[in-house]
Structure formats: C-alpha cells, structure tokens
Enzyme design. Structure first.
Site, PDB file in Angstrom:
ATOM      1  CD  GLU A  81      75.803  39.885   8.616  1.00  0.00           C
ATOM      2  OE1 GLU A  81      75.309  39.869   9.753  1.00  0.00           O
ATOM      3  OE2 GLU A  81      75.329  39.235   7.645  1.00  0.00           O
ATOM      4  CD  GLU A  96      74.387  37.600   4.145  1.00  0.00           C
ATOM      5  OE1 GLU A  96      73.409  37.423   4.888  1.00  0.00           O
ATOM      6  OE2 GLU A  96      74.297  37.621   2.894  1.00  0.00           O
ATOM      7  CG  ASP A 152      72.411  40.614   3.983  1.00  0.00           C
ATOM      8  OD1 ASP A 152      72.357  40.475   5.219  1.00  0.00           O
ATOM      9  OD2 ASP A 152      71.469  40.299   3.222  1.00  0.00           O
ATOM     10  CG  ASP A 196      76.094  36.246  11.244  1.00  0.00           C
ATOM     11  OD1 ASP A 196      75.602  37.270  11.736  1.00  0.00           O
ATOM     12  OD2 ASP A 196      75.805  35.102  11.642  1.00  0.00           O
TER      13      ASP A 196
END
Length: 232
Positions: A126, A50, A123, A54
């Site tokens: 990502e 994650e 999440d 991101d």
C-alpha cells in the site's frame, strides 16, 4: 540493512517504475521499527504512504470493476473489492515483486521474520502504491495496480478465489498480540466417506468462532471466517 543507490535501481527494475524522487521509494519501504531504532537520522516511515495507498487502491479497483461489471449490484462489487485489496492478496503481490527483500526493518522485526509477515508486506505494498502515485501520478499507478491485480479481480468475480480466512484472522490478532489462535475439533460425525467436522477457534480462552465442514481444513476456514465477523 541500508538502502543504497544499487538497491534503489534494482527495486525500480522489479516494479518497472523509475522514480523522479527516490526518497519517496525509500520511505515506502521503511518500516516504523527501523525508523524507531534510528531516531537520530529523523527517518520517515511508510505509515502515511500506506494510508494514501489504501485509498488509491480502493479508487482504482472500484473504478475498474464498476466499468467491467455493469450488471453487478453494489453489494457484489463491494465483495470483490474487499477480497482483492485484503491483506493476504496484497501480501502475495508484494512477494511477486520481491518487495520483502528491500524492506528496512528494525532488528526485532528482522529476527522474527518480518520480511515474510503478511501484515508488513501488505502495508508495504500500500505504501509503495502511495509513493508511485505521488511521484508519477494517477495513470502510472493505475497501470501498476491493474497489471498486478486484474487476474485476481477476474478470479474473485468468477467465484474461484479461496479466501484464506485463517491467515486473515491471524493478521487481525497480530495487530494487538503476538499469540496465535487455536483450532479445536469439538465434534466429528458420519462415516469415513462422508465426515462432518465441527471446529472452534479459540483465543485467550474465548471461543471466537465455530465452523462446520467436510474436512478439518474446511471447518477451520469457516470458524476463522465467523471469528472475523465477530471481531469486525
């Protein structure tokens, strides 16, 4: 829920990416609640992926809008990116590819509807981006991201995207609490054809933000937007 070969193949079909290392894909959909409940199996959850995903989303979206909108100043580009990579938008992308159906969740998260929770879905999206990058490289993950998000970029740039500040505020609060904020109409003025509502969003007896609008819904969104500014 276990993650077997059949589910791997089906998820790969959903996202149109065939993994070389399927363990990366499995890790991307493993929530920490599942790994915590199965410590004896030494499973890795998706939090590190994650983190990576991101950063990759920021890079790909930044690169794209930088090239597509050469006359936009830095501030406008930043605003476009912040909306496009926000939790509500990424959660919506997760729903489009049915990612929630494949998540490995602990019993508690399963019972309380974790498969549909925006924070978990965002999440996981990502983390999926991070896993695709590690397995397939930048060009493939760029194609995956832009296939899903280009339409959103165009909508946001045109000023037609309505940010759901109430959902975003709820996501922020859920990071530290299971409680929900309350929206209270504290003032209602004007004739029926031209009403003006004032709404306060209250959490744990504290007023987080106040909003004014021509409808209760609009005032609530403004209150949530102001609350987010205060929290952040």
């Amino acid at each position: 829920m276990e993650f077997d070969k059949q589910k791997v193949d089906k998820l790969e079909q959903e996202i149109e990416v065939e993994f070389q290392n399927e363990e990366l894909l499995k890790r991307a959909i493993t929530h920490k609640s599942y790994s915590n409940e199965n410590r004896e199996r030494s499973l890795k959850n998706n939090e590190r992926l994650e983190f990576l995903g991101d950063a990759i989303l920021d890079l790909v979206i930044s690169e794209y809008i930088f090239a597509e909108y050469p006359d936009h100043p830095e501030g406008e580009l930043a605003k476009i990116r912040s909306v496009v990579v926000s939790a509500p938008v990424l959660a919506e992308k997760s729903k489009e590819i049915n990612l929630g159906n494949y998540l490995l969740l602990g019993k508690g998260e399963e019972i309380t509807g974790g498969r549909k929770r925006n924070s978990i879905l965002a999440d996981a999206f990502e983390a999926l981006v991070g896993s695709i990058y590690l397995d397939q490289g930048l060009e493939v993950v760029r194609e995956f991201i832009l296939e899903l998000l280009t339409a959103d970029i165009m909508t946001v740039e045109a000023g037609e995207h309505i940010q759901d500040y109430k959902t975003l505020l709820q996501e922020l609060i859920q990071q530290s609490s299971n409680s929900r904020p309350d929206y209270l109409v504290v003032k209602e003025e004007g004739p029926d054809h031209n009403k003006e509502f004032t709404v306060q969003v209250v959490f744990e007896d504290e007023v987080l933000g106040t909003g004014i609008g021509s409808s209760k819904k609009e005032a609530q969104q403004q209150a949530a937007k102001n609350a987010i500014k205060k929290i952040q």
